[in-house]
Scaffold this motif. Sequence first.
Motif, PDB file in Angstrom:
ATOM      1  N   ARG A   1       0.836  -1.207   0.000  1.00  0.00           N
ATOM      2  CA  ARG A   1       0.000   0.000   0.000  1.00  0.00           C
ATOM      3  C   ARG A   1       0.869   1.255   0.000  1.00  0.00           C
ATOM      4  O   ARG A   1       0.592   2.218  -0.728  1.00  0.00           O
ATOM      5  N   LYS A   2       1.945   1.231   0.789  1.00  0.00           N
ATOM      6  CA  LYS A   2       2.868   2.368   0.822  1.00  0.00           C
ATOM      7  C   LYS A   2       3.523   2.582  -0.533  1.00  0.00           C
ATOM      8  O   LYS A   2       3.681   3.723  -0.990  1.00  0.00           O
ATOM      9  N   SER A   3       3.900   1.477  -1.195  1.00  0.00           N
ATOM     10  CA  SER A   3       4.539   1.579  -2.505  1.00  0.00           C
ATOM     11  C   SER A   3       3.582   2.171  -3.534  1.00  0.00           C
ATOM     12  O   SER A   3       3.981   2.997  -4.371  1.00  0.00           O
ATOM     13  N   ARG A   4       2.302   1.783  -3.478  1.00  0.00           N
ATOM     14  CA  ARG A   4       1.319   2.322  -4.417  1.00  0.00           C
ATOM     15  C   ARG A   4       1.094   3.805  -4.183  1.00  0.00           C
ATOM     16  O   ARG A   4       0.983   4.584  -5.127  1.00  0.00           O
ATOM     17  N   VAL A   5       1.052   4.205  -2.918  1.00  0.00           N
ATOM     18  CA  VAL A   5       0.845   5.616  -2.595  1.00  0.00           C
ATOM     19  C   VAL A   5       2.018   6.451  -3.072  1.00  0.00           C
ATOM     20  O   VAL A   5       1.858   7.506  -3.691  1.00  0.00           O
ATOM     21  N   GLU A   6       3.242   5.967  -2.805  1.00  0.00           N
ATOM     22  CA  GLU A   6       4.418   6.705  -3.248  1.00  0.00           C
ATOM     23  C   GLU A   6       4.522   6.737  -4.759  1.00  0.00           C
ATOM     24  O   GLU A   6       4.911   7.740  -5.354  1.00  0.00           O
ATOM     25  N   GLY A   7       4.148   5.634  -5.409  1.00  0.00           N
ATOM     26  CA  GLY A   7       4.163   5.593  -6.866  1.00  0.00           C
ATOM     27  C   GLY A   7       3.148   6.541  -7.461  1.00  0.00           C
ATOM     28  O   GLY A   7       3.424   7.237  -8.443  1.00  0.00           O
ATOM     29  N   GLY A   8       1.966   6.616  -6.834  1.00  0.00           N
ATOM     30  CA  GLY A   8       0.951   7.530  -7.301  1.00  0.00           C
ATOM     31  C   GLY A   8       1.354   8.981  -7.138  1.00  0.00           C
ATOM     32  O   GLY A   8       1.137   9.823  -8.000  1.00  0.00           O
ATOM     33  N   GLY A   9       2.059   9.257  -6.005  1.00  0.00           N
ATOM     34  CA  GLY A   9       2.524  10.633  -5.772  1.00  0.00           C
ATOM     35  C   GLY A   9       3.583  11.032  -6.770  1.00  0.00           C
ATOM     36  O   GLY A   9       3.635  12.163  -7.243  1.00  0.00           O
ATOM     37  N   THR A  10       4.428  10.072  -7.146  1.00  0.00           N
ATOM     38  CA  THR A  10       5.483  10.381  -8.117  1.00  0.00           C
ATOM     39  C   THR A  10       4.904  10.648  -9.503  1.00  0.00           C
ATOM     40  O   THR A  10       5.318  11.559 -10.221  1.00  0.00           O
TER      41      THR A  10
END
Length: 255
Positions: free
Chosen positions: A244-253
Motif C-alpha cells: 500500500r505504501k509503494s502504491r501511494v508513493e508511486g501515485g505521488g510520483t
Amino acid sequence: MNQTVTDKEQDSSPSTSTALFKAGVIACLPTILGYWSIGFAAGAIGTVSGFSPLEITLLSGLLYAGSAQFLFYSLYAAGAGALSIVAGVLLINLRHILMSSYMAMYFTRSTAMQKFIGGALLTDETFAVAAQYGNRHGDLPFAWLLGLNVTAWLNWIIANLMGALLASTLPESLVHGLGFSLVAMFIALLLMTWLASRQRMLELVAVAVAVLVVAVFVKRLDANVVILLATVSAASVATVLLNRKSRVEGGGTNA
C-alpha cells in the motif's frame, strides 16, 4: 564471434580457472572476521542449547545461515516442534530467493551443477562481494565465485566448531548460567537489523501483530501453531502495508 569463443575457451582453461579461484579466495578475506565473530558465537550458543560439537559442525555446514542457526537454537531451546523450526528457517531465508534471482543474470552460460553450487553457498556477505564484482566486470566466472564461496563456507564451519569446543570445556554450572546469552544474542541481532532498516515503523507494526497473536492464542492453541500463526500474520500485515505504501508513493510520483 570467434573472439567470443576464444575468450570462453580461455576462461575455462585450467590455469585461468586456478587464477580465478585464487582471486575469489582473496576477495573473501575482508569478510572473514565477520564469519568468525558470528560463527564463534553461533557455535557457543549451540553448545548452550544442548548440541554436541559434531552436531553443531554438521548443522553449520548443511544449514549454513547465521540468522537461521540462531533462530534454530532459539526455537529448539524454547521447545518448538519440528514444523515450527522448519517453517521459521524457511521464512527467514526467503531473502535468498531475491539474491539468487539477481545473480541469475551472471549464470546464463553456467551448467546446472554450477548454478546449484553457486546458489547453495551464497550468503549475504558473498552476495555483496559477488554482485560488486559482477557489476564491475560484467561477468561472474564460476571459478572465482567458487573460491569466494568455499572460503566463506569453510571459515564459517571452523568458527562454529571452535566456538562449540570452547563452550564445551567450560564448567557445566557456567554453561547453564550462560543460557541468557541465547535470548540476548537473538535480541541483539534483531535490534541491529531493525536499526539498519529503512522500514522501522512497518517492522514495529509486524512485531506488535506477532505479540498480539501470541497473547490471544497462547492458552488456546498448541505453542507450535501459535508460533506459525504469529509469524504468518505479522508477515502478511507487513506485506500488505508495504504494498500500500509503494502504491501511494508511486501515485505521488506519477502525479
